[in-house]
Enzyme design. Structure first.
Site, short mmCIF file in Angstrom:
data_model
loop_
_atom_site.label_atom_id
_atom_site.label_comp_id
_atom_site.label_asym_id
_atom_site.label_seq_id
_atom_site.Cartn_x
_atom_site.Cartn_y
_atom_site.Cartn_z
N LYS A 141 3.34 0.95 -4.43
CA LYS A 141 2.36 0.76 -3.21
C LYS A 141 1.94 2.06 -2.67
CE LYS A 141 1.46 -3.64 -3.81
NZ LYS A 141 0.04 -4.13 -3.85
N1 PMP Z 1 5.72 -6.34 -7.24
C1 PMP Z 1 6.27 -6.11 -6.07
C2 PMP Z 1 7.42 -6.07 -5.59
C3 PMP Z 1 4.97 -5.99 -5.17
O1 PMP Z 1 5.11 -5.56 -3.81
C4 PMP Z 1 3.60 -6.21 -5.67
C5 PMP Z 1 2.51 -5.94 -4.63
N2 PMP Z 1 2.17 -7.21 -4.09
C6 PMP Z 1 3.54 -6.16 -6.98
C7 PMP Z 1 4.63 -6.43 -7.82
C8 PMP Z 1 2.18 -6.49 -7.60
O2 PMP Z 1 1.18 -5.53 -7.69
P1 PMP Z 1 -0.26 -5.68 -7.26
O3 PMP Z 1 -0.35 -6.13 -5.84
O4 PMP Z 1 -0.90 -4.31 -7.55
O5 PMP Z 1 -1.00 -6.88 -8.08
#
Ligand code: PMP
Length: 330
Positions: free
Chosen positions: A44
């Site tokens: 992130k």
């Molecule tokens: N795994 C974790 C631990 C996350 O915090 C996130 C983000 N919400 C994701 C996977 C998924 O990524 P995205 O939001 O880019 O789909």
């Protein structure tokens, strides 16, 4: 002097690491993109820097501004690091299923955190979506990045994660596997890889059983950061060639194996993505290259996934004879 001016300069450019043991018996090679190497410890960081810089350019975020965001923790950490550097305040809203350790981390970075119930519908006034909307309206000089609708979320992956995977594999990647939360990672990375390979690279989403992406209704599951009960604008519904649903039990047992067998102490959504990647790799050709993205590290989950009592309480603990078998997840 060989010095970085700021941690922000270290975001992205994470390594690809080959998996060895959990892949036993699988023909294709499986390479993990290990996102805990980011300064904030997760994928992130990538979206945080791009969303903030775009908002500064557009004038939505002004000096002295307050960043208000519903975040399961990782986006908050990335935003907090970038905000600190640039002098903004952070006010985060999290659902109560998020591990206490993660909330403590946000507070340690100096962010203010509001905790909301998970067990209410998204349109309930106490849901973390509703509370963050209210705060964004009421707090003076507030700006809500809204990772669920902000085009700079998928765009950050189009401009960083995608090109990195392509260059690191020298164009040999054949499959890209990632969990879907906001959908930013898979949409941006997937779009880049499809474009540069003329559609050759297959994009596979991993989703918790019960989430909307794999046909569910949003039934609660325990894996954090992935799966949704709504369809966010940041998810490109055209990008995935396949979506694989994975149970909490499979996700968490693979997460534990990644620590013990690969030395990768990572979060539950990483175990989920690896289960999906192994299913893809089991059917792939020997010279195929499957890249799986591991979004975060495992320290925020020590009291849950890595705690035998917690695992046993939910009936997730497998007997030792089940472990070590790829067949367990195929
Ligand atoms: N795994 C974790 C631990 C996350 O915090 C996130 C983000 N919400 C994701 C996977 C998924 O990524 P995205 O939001 O880019 O789909």
């Amino acid at each position: 002097m060989r010095v970085y001016d700021s941690l922000v300069d270290l975001m992205g450019n994470t390594p690809l690491v080959r998996l060895h043991k959990v892949t036993a018996g699988v023909p294709a090679q499986v390479l993990a993109k290990v996102e805990y190497f980011n300064p904030g410890g997760s994928v992130k960081d990538r979206i945080a820097v791009r969303m903030i810089e775009a908002a500064e350019k557009s004038g939505e975020l002004r000096p002295g501004g307050v960043i208000v965001e519903p975040t399961s923790g990782n986006t908050g950490v990335g935003l907090a690091i970038v905000a600190q550097r640039k002098g903004y305040r952070c006010l985060f809203v999290v659902p109560d299923k998020v591990a206490q350790d993660k909330i403590s981390v946000l507070r340690a970075y100096g962010a203010e955190v509001v905790v909301c119930p998970t067990a209410v519908s998204p349109d309930h006034p106490d849901s973390y979506y509703s509370v963050s909307d209210r705060l964004a309206r009421e707090v003076p000089n507030a700006w809500k990045p809204d990772q669920y609708s902000n085009v700079n979320n998928p765009d950050s992956h189009y401009h960083s994660t995608g090109p990195e995977v392509w260059e690191q594999t020298e164009g040999r990647v054949t499959h890209f596997v990632a969990g879907i939360g906001t959908g930013g990672t898979i949409s941006g990375t997937g779009r880049y890889l499809k474009e540069i390979s003329d559609g050759r690279v297959k994009i596979i989403g991993a989703d918790p059983e019960g989430s909307v992406y794999s046909g569910g209704s949003g039934r609660p599951y325990l894996v954090e950061g992935v799966g949704e009960d709504i369809w966010p604008a940041t998810y490109d519904t055209e990008v995935c060639d396949e979506i694989i649903a994975v149970s909490d039990k499979e996700s968490f047992n693979m997460t534990r194996r990644l620590a013990r067998e690969e030395g990768l102490l990572v979060g539950g959504s990483c175990g989920m993505a690896v289960v999906a990647a192994l299913r893809v790799a089991a059917k792939a050709a020997p010279d195929d290259v499957v890249v799986v993205l591991l979004p975060d590290g495992g320290r925020g989950y020590l009291s849950k996934i890595f705690n035998d009592d917690w695992m046993a309480d939910y009936g997730f603990l497998t007997t030792s004879s089940d472990e070590g078998l790829v067949g367990d997840v195929l």
